[in-house]
Each structure stands twice: as structure tokens, then as C-alpha cells.
Scaffold this active site. Structure first.
Site, PDB file in Angstrom:
ATOM      1  NE  ARG A   1      -3.954  -2.001   2.294  1.00  0.00           N
ATOM      2  CZ  ARG A   1      -4.986  -2.043   1.462  1.00  0.00           C
ATOM      3  NH1 ARG A   1      -5.175  -1.040   0.614  1.00  0.00           N
ATOM      4  NH2 ARG A   1      -5.836  -3.048   1.475  1.00  0.00           N
TER       5      ARG A   1
ATOM      6  CD  GLU B   1      -3.666  -6.931  -3.610  1.00  0.00           C
ATOM      7  OE1 GLU B   1      -4.467  -6.077  -3.162  1.00  0.00           O
ATOM      8  OE2 GLU B   1      -3.676  -8.120  -3.239  1.00  0.00           O
TER       9      GLU B   1
ATOM     10  CB  THR C   1      -7.604  -0.990  -3.248  1.00  0.00           C
ATOM     11  OG1 THR C   1      -6.724  -1.571  -2.286  1.00  0.00           O
ATOM     12  CG2 THR C   1      -8.704  -0.281  -2.469  1.00  0.00           C
TER      13      THR C   1
ATOM     14  CE  LYS D   1      -9.073  -8.756  -0.940  1.00  0.00           C
ATOM     15  NZ  LYS D   1      -8.500  -7.389  -0.998  1.00  0.00           N
TER      16      LYS D   1
ATOM     17  N   GLY E   1      -4.297  -9.260   8.013  1.00  0.00           N
ATOM     18  CA  GLY E   1      -3.849  -9.734   9.315  1.00  0.00           C
ATOM     19  C   GLY E   1      -3.056 -11.028   9.288  1.00  0.00           C
TER      20      GLY E   1
ATOM     21  N   GLY F   1       0.376  -8.350   4.078  1.00  0.00           N
ATOM     22  CA  GLY F   1       0.540  -6.909   3.991  1.00  0.00           C
ATOM     23  C   GLY F   1       1.850  -6.393   4.539  1.00  0.00           C
ATOM     24  CB  SER F   2       2.591  -3.390   6.586  1.00  0.00           C
ATOM     25  OG  SER F   2       1.827  -3.764   7.723  1.00  0.00           O
TER      26      SER F   2
END
Length: 209
Positions: A20, A43, A72, A132, A161, A181-182
Site C-alpha cells: 500500500r 499486489e 483495491t 480473496k 492480518g 501486507g505490511s
């Protein structure tokens, strides 16, 4: 690549780094570190100013050595633009039959976001290649396993998560790949990102054995 070729590569990759707030001036360094750590699918989300350009920059730089998805995606114009700049796959956080249709018309893999069994089934029936399951951490690995009972024919990618402590449980519950994710890229140095990528890829490989 066709969507079936992309699907095969996503299954092989296992770990999809969900990135992101990327900007073209820093995304290459981050993706390079992820790739060195064994991640072969990313992604890049398109909300904000730099996402779409970052997808193009990464795809131009890595070519077919790396799968690059657009995340997104909420509407048809965004889906079309992402495919035009080179995205290998499209990811939505919600069920959008219109976006699914656009992706299929372009023979582009679409991973549609969904949460409930009805949403998951609806997305797949509408033409989603993958569903997803999002947000995964609000549901847990047991939820994924329960979905596999009546809907075992639907490929599932839990996202949201996911970390090193719970990823294996999601894989063993039937995930064909995992969105991370991050936790996999939000570090200060390329070396730290590489080490995180190695840890996630290793954990995934161990879980599927």
C-alpha cells in the site's frame, strides 16, 4: 500471460505481498528486496496517487520475472487502466460483478474480495478466478476450513492480518495462496525486507509439505 497461466504462477508463488501507498521512486527497491527473499508475486494497491504508476514501473522493470497485481480496484475504469499499464491480475476488496466482467473480457485474472459464504459463491459464479477472503483475521483459519466443506471447488486467498504465527494455519485450512501486507515489507532497509520475505516464503513452503 493468460489468466490460467497467472493462476498457476500464483499457486506456485504462494505468498503475495500486498503493498500500500507505494510511489514510483521507492517501489523498485522494495520489490527487488522482496524478490531476493523469494517473493514472486506482489499486489500494489491503487488508492492514492502513486499506485497505478508504481504498477507500470514495476512491470516494466521486472517483466515476466514477477507477477504484479493491482489491488483495491473498485470500478471498471480503474480495472481497465490497471490492465492497460500491465497488471497481471486484479484484486478487489468487495464483490463487483462489473469489475469481474471487465477482467474476464481482457482474460485477466480477478481475485474478488468476499467475506460471507454467499458473497464467496456469488463472486465465483460471476467469474472470479480466485476469491480473496477478506478481512481474514476477523474470521480466522477455522472459517476458511469450514468454507472448504461446501465450497471446496472455489480457490481461496485469505488476506488481512496474516503473519508468521498464523499463516501456516490458513494454508493448512485450504488457501491456495496468501496475501500478506505490511508485515512482509514495512522495514527500514532492503536487507530487513529480504529477511522478512525469506521467513514468509519458508513458512509457506513448510506449511504445504
Amino acid at each position: 500471460m493468460t489468466k490460467q497461466q497467472v493462476l498457476a504462477q500464483l499457486k506456485h508463488a504462494g505468498v503475495v505481498a500486498v503493498m500500500r501507498k507505494m510511489t514510483p521512486d521507492r517501489v523498485i527497491e522494495i520489490v527487488e528486496a522482496l524478490k531476493e527473499g523469494g517473493v514472486t508475486a506482489v499486489e500494489i494497491t491503487v488508492e492514492g496517487k502513486g499506485g497505478m504508476e508504481s504498477i507500470k514501473v514495476v512491470k516494466d522493470h521486472f517483466g515476466d520475472a514477477l507477477l504484479v497485481g493491482a489491488g483495491t480496484v473498485l470500478d471498471n475504469p480503474t480495472a481497465k487502466q490497471a490492465i492497460e499499464v500491465g497488471a497481471d491480475f486484479i484484486v478487489t476488496p468487495i464483490v463487483s460483478k462489473e469489475v469481474i466482467q471487465v477482467a474476464n473480457e481482457k482474460d485477466c485474472l480477478i481475485a474478488s474480495g468476499a467475506m460471507t459464504p454467499t458473497e464467496i459463491y456469488t463472486a465465483y459464479q460471476a467469474g472470479a478466478t480466485i476469491v480473496k477472503v477478506f478481512p481474514a483475521d476477523s474470521l480466522g483459519p477455522a472459517y476458511l476450513k469450514n468454507i472448504q466443506g461446501p465450497l471446496s471447488h472455489i480457490p481461496l486467498m485469505p488476506t488481512g492480518g496474516i503473519n508468521l504465527d498464523n499463516m501456516g494455519a490458513y494454508v493448512k485450512s485450504g488457501a491456495i495462496c496468501i496475501g500478506v501486507g505490511s508485515a512482509i515489507y514495512q522495514y527500514d532497509t532492503p536487507e530487513e525486507i529480504k529477511k522478512a520475505a525469506e521467513a514468509f516464503v519458508s513458512a509457506y513452503r513448510n506449511a504445504i509439505e
